[in-house]
Design an enzyme around this catalytic site. Structure first.
Site, short mmCIF file in Angstrom:
data_model
loop_
_atom_site.label_atom_id
_atom_site.label_comp_id
_atom_site.label_asym_id
_atom_site.label_seq_id
_atom_site.Cartn_x
_atom_site.Cartn_y
_atom_site.Cartn_z
N HIS A 15 46.34 33.63 39.86
CA HIS A 15 45.68 32.98 40.97
C HIS A 15 46.65 32.11 41.83
O HIS A 15 46.67 32.54 42.95
CB HIS A 15 44.43 32.10 40.59
CG HIS A 15 43.38 33.09 40.02
ND1 HIS A 15 42.50 32.79 38.92
CD2 HIS A 15 42.83 34.24 40.43
CE1 HIS A 15 41.61 33.55 38.65
NE2 HIS A 15 41.88 34.68 39.50
N ASP A 56 42.66 41.60 45.01
CA ASP A 56 42.71 40.99 43.81
C ASP A 56 41.48 42.22 42.88
O ASP A 56 40.54 41.87 42.51
CB ASP A 56 41.74 39.69 43.64
CG ASP A 56 41.65 39.29 42.03
OD1 ASP A 56 42.20 39.70 41.23
OD2 ASP A 56 40.80 38.41 41.90
N PRO A 99 35.65 51.54 39.33
CA PRO A 99 35.40 50.93 40.71
C PRO A 99 36.82 50.66 41.25
O PRO A 99 36.82 50.78 42.60
CB PRO A 99 34.47 50.05 40.39
CG PRO A 99 33.82 50.25 39.29
CD PRO A 99 35.10 50.97 38.18
N ASP A 141 42.39 47.17 37.32
CA ASP A 141 43.28 48.36 37.26
C ASP A 141 42.82 49.86 38.08
O ASP A 141 41.60 49.70 38.13
CB ASP A 141 43.61 48.65 36.05
CG ASP A 141 44.47 47.66 35.16
OD1 ASP A 141 45.71 47.56 35.63
OD2 ASP A 141 43.90 46.73 34.55
N ASP A 180 35.16 36.35 39.96
CA ASP A 180 35.17 35.14 38.88
C ASP A 180 35.41 33.99 39.87
O ASP A 180 35.17 32.79 39.41
CB ASP A 180 36.21 35.59 38.05
CG ASP A 180 37.59 35.36 38.41
OD1 ASP A 180 38.29 34.56 39.20
OD2 ASP A 180 38.09 36.68 38.08
#
Length: 287
Positions: free
Chosen positions: A68, A162, A169, A165, A92
């Site tokens: 992050h 972000d 989706p 892989d 998240d």
């Protein structure tokens, strides 16, 4: 660990054809399927709470700061005057957490396809978002990132992809069309950064993104960071811009970092500059 009885207490990731990793499950906190994917949150003695989607590690409490910090502070401090940031993915809340550390950021739009990820992250992974969802500067949009990028008319100084892989989706977020729409959403001098996997095991992923960036941007490359639970060597982050921000000097970065007044556990201006120094096996993946 090959004993089936022993493996019951392990989460085994098989993202790569010839390589896997196993993480011990000390306690299961959440196990459910949404409309899009299967979500697990479990406790590991070393990494704390871990989120997996369809068996693949997405984030851990212990090492998420590396990922992050490097996908946020690098483009924001390289830009130097970013006010508006778009995050695609990041359910998240960790990416928003780091972006919002910058008081200079006026507005953050976060587009997440799966409301379920956000809801359970608030409940089961609250330490990762650390209050980001309550920040009035954050605009949370539940939508397909590709659809949003195509239809939205707003522009941003920094766009952060972000993504998971390129399977399920997340696959659409690695296409030439998506990157083209993303560039159209960049303000003058804007920067696009992307998650591009582990080059040693996912070289084609980086090459594909860099091939698209070559046609879109006057300056494109990638930078690296090593994240323990993203196994297989350093992770690559794609970089695309029509500015010279990638080459900002260390003295300028140091001044911007000091002015920002933020606390980090991985990012420093020196790490920022060094992350763009690529070993030959990675450099050869860039067309």
């Amino acid at each position: 660990m090959s004993d089936p009885e022993t493996m019951r207490d392990w989460s085994v990731e098989r993202l790569h054809q010839d390589h896997g990793q196993a993480l011990r499950v000390a306690q299961m906190h959440y196990d459910s399927e949404t409309d899009h994917q299967r979500l697990l949150v479990f406790e590991n003695p070393t990494f704390g709470r871990i989120l997996t989607l369809d068996g693949v590690v997405q984030v851990t409490e212990a090492d998420n700061f590396i990922y992050h910090e490097m996908l946020t502070h690098v483009p924001i401090l390289a830009h130097g005057a970013a006010k508006r940031v778009l995050i695609v993915g990041g359910g998240d809340g960790g990416m928003a957490r780091e972006v919002l550390k910058h008081d200079s950021i006026e507005q953050v739009t976060m587009v997440e396809i799966d409301a379920g990820v956000v809801d359970f992250s608030k409940k089961y992974l609250a330490a990762i978002s650390d209050g980001a969802f309550d920040d009035l500067r954050l605009d949370l949009v539940i939508n397909d990132g590709a659809v949003f990028m195509k239809q939205n008319a707003d522009v941003y100084d920094v766009i952060i992809i972000d993504s998971t892989d390129p399977v399920g989706p997340g696959e659409v977020l690695f296409t030439d069309h998506f990157y083209g729409h993303a560039k159209a959403r960049l303000a003058e001098g804007g920067i696009l950064v992307t998650q591009n996997g582990v080059p040693f095991l996912q070289g084609d992923e980086l090459t594909g993104t860099m091939r698209a960036f070559k046609t879109l941007f006057s300056d494109y490359s990638c930078y690296l960071a090593s994240i323990p639970t993203y196994a297989g060597g350093p992770m690559a982050f794609g970089w695309g811009s029509d500015s010279n921000a990638r080459h900002v000097d260390l003295t300028t970065l140091e001044a911007r970092f000091k002015a920002a007044g933020i606390s980090t556990d991985y990012y420093t201006p020196e790490v920022h500059r060094g992350a763009f120094a690529l070993p030959p096996f990675v450099a050869r993946l860039i067309p």
